[in-house]
Write a protein that holds these residues in place. Structure first.
Motif, PDB file in Angstrom:
ATOM      1  N   GLY A 143      32.241  43.836  42.743  1.00 12.87           N
ATOM      2  CA  GLY A 143      32.596  43.248  44.029  1.00 12.87           C
ATOM      3  C   GLY A 143      32.766  44.356  45.052  1.00 12.87           C
TER       4      GLY A 143
ATOM      5  N   ARG B 146      32.712  31.284  46.829  1.00 18.41           N
ATOM      6  CA  ARG B 146      33.328  30.459  45.789  1.00 18.41           C
ATOM      7  C   ARG B 146      34.552  29.786  46.383  1.00 18.41           C
TER       8      ARG B 146
ATOM      9  N   SER C 190      28.051  43.741  37.379  1.00 16.01           N
ATOM     10  CA  SER C 190      28.297  42.938  38.579  1.00 16.01           C
ATOM     11  C   SER C 190      29.628  43.345  39.212  1.00 16.01           C
TER      12      SER C 190
ATOM     13  N   GLN D 173      28.949  40.891  46.685  1.00 19.31           N
ATOM     14  CA  GLN D 173      28.727  41.413  45.336  1.00 19.31           C
ATOM     15  C   GLN D 173      27.659  42.505  45.352  1.00 19.31           C
TER      16      GLN D 173
ATOM     17  N   PHE E 221      41.313  40.745  47.367  1.00 16.51           N
ATOM     18  CA  PHE E 221      40.927  40.769  45.954  1.00 16.51           C
ATOM     19  C   PHE E 221      40.218  39.491  45.552  1.00 16.51           C
ATOM     20  N   ARG E 222      40.769  38.357  45.938  1.00 17.21           N
ATOM     21  CA  ARG E 222      40.142  37.085  45.624  1.00 17.21           C
ATOM     22  C   ARG E 222      40.085  36.244  46.886  1.00 17.21           C
ATOM     23  N   SER E 223      38.885  36.096  47.422  1.00 18.82           N
ATOM     24  CA  SER E 223      38.731  35.265  48.609  1.00 18.82           C
ATOM     25  C   SER E 223      37.540  34.348  48.374  1.00 18.82           C
TER      26      SER E 223
ATOM     27  N   PHE F  73      32.809  36.665  49.800  1.00 20.47           N
ATOM     28  CA  PHE F  73      32.935  38.064  49.400  1.00 20.47           C
ATOM     29  C   PHE F  73      31.542  38.630  49.149  1.00 20.47           C
TER      30      PHE F  73
ATOM     31  N   ARG G 268      36.468  44.101  46.328  1.00 19.75           N
ATOM     32  CA  ARG G 268      37.437  44.612  45.340  1.00 19.75           C
ATOM     33  C   ARG G 268      37.332  46.124  45.220  1.00 19.75           C
TER      34      ARG G 268
ATOM     35  N   GLU H 220      40.399  42.660  37.195  1.00 19.77           N
ATOM     36  CA  GLU H 220      38.948  42.960  37.150  1.00 19.77           C
ATOM     37  C   GLU H 220      38.383  43.522  38.454  1.00 19.77           C
ATOM     38  N   LEU H 221      37.637  44.609  38.288  1.00 18.67           N
ATOM     39  CA  LEU H 221      36.921  45.223  39.397  1.00 18.67           C
ATOM     40  C   LEU H 221      35.441  44.874  39.284  1.00 18.67           C
TER      41      LEU H 221
ATOM     42  N   GLU I 291      37.526  29.105  45.726  1.00 16.61           N
ATOM     43  CA  GLU I 291      38.554  29.446  44.736  1.00 16.61           C
ATOM     44  C   GLU I 291      39.794  28.574  44.920  1.00 16.61           C
TER      45      GLU I 291
HETATM   46  P1  ATP Z   1      37.671  36.524  38.176  1.00 14.34           P
HETATM   47  O1  ATP Z   1      37.853  36.424  36.685  1.00 14.34           O
HETATM   48  O2  ATP Z   1      38.562  37.547  38.824  1.00 14.34           O
HETATM   49  O3  ATP Z   1      37.654  35.186  38.875  1.00 14.34           O
HETATM   50  P2  ATP Z   1      34.890  36.540  37.661  1.00 14.34           P
HETATM   51  O4  ATP Z   1      34.898  36.996  36.240  1.00 14.34           O
HETATM   52  O5  ATP Z   1      34.708  35.096  37.976  1.00 14.34           O
HETATM   53  O6  ATP Z   1      36.202  37.085  38.414  1.00 14.34           O
HETATM   54  P3  ATP Z   1      32.277  37.489  38.133  1.00 14.34           P
HETATM   55  O7  ATP Z   1      31.651  36.150  38.172  1.00 14.34           O
HETATM   56  O8  ATP Z   1      32.089  38.353  36.923  1.00 14.34           O
HETATM   57  O9  ATP Z   1      33.826  37.370  38.462  1.00 14.34           O
HETATM   58  O10 ATP Z   1      31.835  38.288  39.441  1.00 14.34           O
HETATM   59  C1  ATP Z   1      31.550  39.661  39.437  1.00 14.34           C
HETATM   60  C2  ATP Z   1      32.420  40.411  40.433  1.00 14.34           C
HETATM   61  O11 ATP Z   1      32.413  39.774  41.707  1.00 14.34           O
HETATM   62  C3  ATP Z   1      33.881  40.466  40.038  1.00 14.34           C
HETATM   63  O12 ATP Z   1      34.116  41.511  39.120  1.00 14.34           O
HETATM   64  C4  ATP Z   1      34.543  40.742  41.369  1.00 14.34           C
HETATM   65  O13 ATP Z   1      34.497  42.137  41.690  1.00 14.34           O
HETATM   66  C5  ATP Z   1      33.680  39.986  42.340  1.00 14.34           C
HETATM   67  N1  ATP Z   1      34.307  38.692  42.652  1.00 14.34           N
HETATM   68  C6  ATP Z   1      34.221  37.547  41.947  1.00 14.34           C
HETATM   69  N2  ATP Z   1      34.922  36.557  42.529  1.00 14.34           N
HETATM   70  C7  ATP Z   1      35.488  37.099  43.645  1.00 14.34           C
HETATM   71  C8  ATP Z   1      36.331  36.585  44.687  1.00 14.34           C
HETATM   72  N3  ATP Z   1      36.695  35.322  44.699  1.00 14.34           N
HETATM   73  N4  ATP Z   1      36.698  37.429  45.670  1.00 14.34           N
HETATM   74  C9  ATP Z   1      36.300  38.712  45.677  1.00 14.34           C
HETATM   75  N5  ATP Z   1      35.512  39.252  44.723  1.00 14.34           N
HETATM   76  C10 ATP Z   1      35.094  38.473  43.719  1.00 14.34           C
END
Ligand code: ATP
Length: 440
Positions: free
Chosen positions: A307, A179, A305, A196, A189-191, A194, A310, A263-264, A181
């Protein structure tokens, strides 16, 4: 958090990618200890949700899928975040993360609150686009998947038919997602790249609520069963405007990170939305013939779902402990109290003195014994025994075996337990079964 980031670098768990070129925003490499920890996290997930149950099977799908998958799923038109620039400090942010109303934006970096000093809010698609083949025209556009889930919908029919799977059943996958981001934050945590760990669990529509509750409980117990303190976990229900338009219910499992609850894992009831969309777009029948009612139905989907990255971060942070100096020593003890099943190195084998070949020979023999049983052991002879114990404590190694002079007389060794620092004397032949009992 800063201590965790430096421990990760010092002990070669996780560090900036391409560091010799100055690193790359939000890209991280897992070193020798980190890759073991992450593999163990993914293995534990797979053992629990695939091998541990009769009703879930796994797949490993391609990262690049047919571009029409992402049109049908709604990602091409709708997988966007609102982007806003602060004109004062040139910072770029996700508008929804700083305010729900344009008029009350406040820059988290410089504090600017002047609405005139913000750009228009633009929608920004998070999917990475690339081209398949040599010609870069609009016909060759493909995407790096932003979630693993769509493969389970697209492969639903083939997997169900091959296994003659009966509802309810799940299809699971672990794999990379991408993604672009707007804001990358908090280390891994957010990259943008990643991993899933996702299950799409197909149920009869009338049973979806029951299975939703089932997966909520299953998933939270997975984290606590592997050592996360229950008080650091909570469920958070999404409000109606926060939920994806197709989701009937959505709960996050949050962990209390150093910056607050975040969120985990997400658990959603995606209804029959995805199967129906793909069925319409592809023209293929993605229904299930119910042998009980002799009807074709489109199943509902419950999706836990998680990560992988995470989870790794949460397990590391939860395990990190600083203790006062143990008796007879000056420095505080840093210890990673990781569950032995997750620990990167399971056991360290240490000859008391490195210049005594008899001790070294016995230690090497013990290490070989562990390797033969598939136990990741580590041989270390450098520095005093105290310093070697400290290094292992910091790496999360649950057991240290020390070969001393008594070992040469009666073939016994000491086994030191990381958390209690207690040492027991055991026979050499008992070392492998004692460790094996805890690490598998
Ligand atoms: P956030 O609200 O933190 O952006 P999200 O609700 O978009 O997350 P989901 O689409 O539900 O995330 O993705 C499911 C899981 O994938 C998340 O709970 C997280 O553990 C992981 N995840 C999502 N985006 C990322 C990211 N950019 N980097 C690392 N892990 C991620």
């Amino acid at each position: 958090m800063q201590k965790m980031v430096s421990l990760c670098k010092r002990r070669s768990f996780i560090f900036q990618s391409s560091e010799i070129y100055g690193g790359l925003r939000s890209c991280y490499d897992y070193g020798p200890l980190g890759v073991e920890l992450k593999r163990n996290v993914k293995d534990q997930w797979w053992r629990t949700v695939v091998h541990g149950r009769e009703d879930v099977v796994g797949i490993d799908a391609s990262i690049i899928m047919h571009p029409r998958v992402w049109e049908a799923s709604g990602h091409v038109s709708g997988f966007t975040d609102p982007l806003v620039d602060c004109k004062k400090c040139k910072g770029r942010f996700r508008a929804d993360k700083i305010s729900t109303e344009t008029a009350s934006l406040k820059c988290p970096d410089c504090g600017n609150e002047d609405p005139k000093k913000f750009s228009e809010i633009r929608r920004f698609n998070l999917m990475f686009e690339t081209h398949l083949g040599a010609v870069e025209d609009s016909a060759s556009v493909v995407y790096l998947r932003p979630e693993t889930a769509q493969a389970m919908f697209v492969d639903f029919e083939v997997v169900q038919a091959a296994g003659r799977l009966k509802l309810p059943f799940g299809i699971a996958q672990i794999g990379k997602s991408f993604r672009n981001e707007i804001v990358v934050e908090h280390f891994i945590f957010r990259s943008c790249e990643f991993e899933q760990m996702e299950v799409e669990y197909f149920t009869r529509p009338g049973e979806a609520d029951k299975w939703f509750e089932h997966w909520k409980e299953e998933r939270i117990s997975w984290y606590t069963g592997l050592g996360i303190r229950p008080e650091k976990l909570r469920f958070r229900e999404h409000s109606a405007d926060e939920r994806a338009h197709y989701a009937q219910a959505c709960f996050d499992i949050d962990y209390e990170f150093p910056w607050g609850w975040d969120e985990l894992e997400g658990i959603a009831n995606r209804t029959d939305y995805d199967l129906k969309k793909h069925s319409e777009a592809s023209g293929k029948d993605l229904t299930y013939f119910d042998p009980q009612t002799h009807e074709h139905i489109t199943p509902y989907v419950i999706e836990p779902s998680a990560g992988a990255d995470r989870s790794v971060l949460a397990f590391l942070l939860d395990a990190y402990t600083e203790e006062p100096p143990p008796p007879g020593t000056k420095n505080p003890r840093t210890v990673l109290r990781l569950d032995p099943r997750l620990a990167p190195t399971k056991v360290a084998v240490l000859p008391l003195k490195k210049n005594k070949p008899e001790l070294v020979a016995v230690a090497r023999e013990i290490v070989r014994g562990f390797f033969e049983k598939g136990i990741n052991a580590f041989y270390d002879e450098k520095d005093s025994i105290g310093r070697r114990y400290r290094r292992q404590d910091e790496s999360g190694t649950p057991f240290c075996i020390t070969v001393d002079f008594q070992s040469l007389k009666d073939r016994t060794v000491t086994i030191r337990h990381r958390d209690s620092m207690k040492q027991d004397r055991i026979g050499i032949e008992d070392a492998t079964p004692i460790v094996a009992d805890k690490v598998f």
